[in-house]
Design an enzyme around this catalytic site. Sequence first.
Site, PDB file in Angstrom:
ATOM      1  N   SER A 156      30.416  20.924  15.001  1.00 54.48           N
ATOM      2  CA  SER A 156      31.025  19.590  15.056  1.00 54.48           C
ATOM      3  C   SER A 156      30.117  18.564  14.404  1.00 54.48           C
ATOM      4  O   SER A 156      28.913  18.757  14.275  1.00 54.48           O
ATOM      5  CB  SER A 156      31.259  19.200  16.503  1.00 54.48           C
ATOM      6  OG  SER A 156      30.004  18.995  17.120  1.00 54.48           O
ATOM      7  N   LYS A 157      30.758  17.474  14.025  1.00 54.26           N
ATOM      8  CA  LYS A 157      30.049  16.371  13.388  1.00 54.26           C
ATOM      9  C   LYS A 157      28.935  15.837  14.279  1.00 54.26           C
ATOM     10  O   LYS A 157      27.928  15.368  13.796  1.00 54.26           O
ATOM     11  CB  LYS A 157      31.048  15.236  13.170  1.00 54.26           C
ATOM     12  CG  LYS A 157      31.552  15.118  11.764  1.00 54.26           C
ATOM     13  CD  LYS A 157      32.286  13.805  11.624  1.00 54.26           C
ATOM     14  CE  LYS A 157      33.433  13.987  10.663  1.00 54.26           C
ATOM     15  NZ  LYS A 157      34.400  12.944  10.646  1.00 54.26           N
TER      16      LYS A 157
END
Length: 489
Positions: free
Chosen positions: A260-261
């Site tokens: 994930s970011k």
Amino acid sequence: MPEDRLSNPEVRVRFAPSPTGYLHVGGLRTALYNCLFARKHHGVFILRIEDTDRTRLVEGAVENLIQSLRWAGLDYDEGPGKDGPYGPYVQSQRLAIYRERADYLLQTDHAYRCFCTSERLEAMRKSIEKSKQSFKYDRTCLGLPESEVVKKVQDGVPYTIRMRVPDHTTVAFCDLVRQDVEINTANIDDQILIKSDGYPTYHMANVVDDHLMQISHVIRGEEWLSSTPKHVLLYRYFGWQPPAFAHLPLLLNPDRSKLSKRQGDVAVEDYRAKGYLSEALVNFVALLGWNPGDDREIFDRSGLVQEFSIERVNKAGAIFNLEKLNWLNEQHLRAKPSGELREWLREMLPDSGAAFSDDYLDHAIRLLRERISFPQDLLRLGSYFFQDPTTYDPEGIRKRWKEDSAAWLATLVSKMETVEAFTSEGLEVIYKEIASSLGVSNSELIHPTRLAISGLAGGPGLFELMEVLGRDTVIRRIRRALAVLSGVG
Ligand code: GLU
């Protein structure tokens, strides 16, 4: 009208991103595996833009995607901006095709119109959520009498078209990575195929296009595995032969959560901006879920084409290990020809480093090569090749600059002024001679000299560095350091 897609033995694969604004590293891996598979089998690699979700359109997203693919060296054979026999390759330009296929499903009773409002569906969704079950449309509209359907359509009531998913049926398919997969339709919703805005959903457009574009193998991320039974049913409804499927393992953060970011960059362009080489990023993502069967890790493009096989793709989630990427970046960077590194260096230097010859830059690169991890390190670590130091590392001064250092360097300078050849070998001899005549160790002369000429406490071999910088520069820098640092120590 069954059509025998297998009459075409050619490998045709596609990367089918939705243009969300950037190319995700997971997307890069999918694109890469498709491309490698195509090249390995002398097949065709297609780029298809899946832009049917009009609520998620991002200006410039397609261009950005194409640019990132190009940077990574993943050239497609058919796709936007390239001719091909099955275009257009942008789904929003193919609406009539999907509509026609949806009509076919309506006629053959594999689909039905649904007039439920989004408010009704939302309320249903909420109450189902409360009971912690997964959402399944309650099929209110499946039972509508034909006359009512006709009337609603005539009255212009908006509707969607839903596929009819058979109850409690096991849909089986063979996945090249996961082998036999069986999923029961009990939890599968009557998927919307055409939305009320007339656009198809992903499922509809994806299946229709994969068939019409003669895709032989669908290679995509594992997140699409649960959609595959719906797709298999659609192929069946259309009387089409499904392609082969291969679902690639999830990409995970080091803590095994989904990549994930929040835990780091996920956009290819971010890695590019940080100075990662496309070869390194491609090499890295190639190893996220695939291995060559031995412990080799460094691959160039042609090595990957040669070695890649779907059989060696694992099921287990692949951990995105940034340290490994950094290491690969170093390996690829340090193996670059001098000329390429020089070009980058010129781009970074003010006025393209007009004052420095190619020869000089090549010498600097030779001494820096084994120390750099990113192209920008050439300047960051080697600034002293291009300008006199204006500061001196305080830690270096504390450790290396002694009371007598200034006097010793002054002795060295007077010798340097007269020595005939200012070469690494010649300098080494001088240092040894002077060290022994002063009764000090070589390093007591070497360290302060390095500090004086580079401002730093570490770097490439001193004598080679001095030879590259040249006599005038070395002497000028030592004199300046003596002025600044005398009295220190
Ligand atoms: N448009 C889907 C995506 O954004 C494509 C999935 C597939 O390859 O079928 O990933």
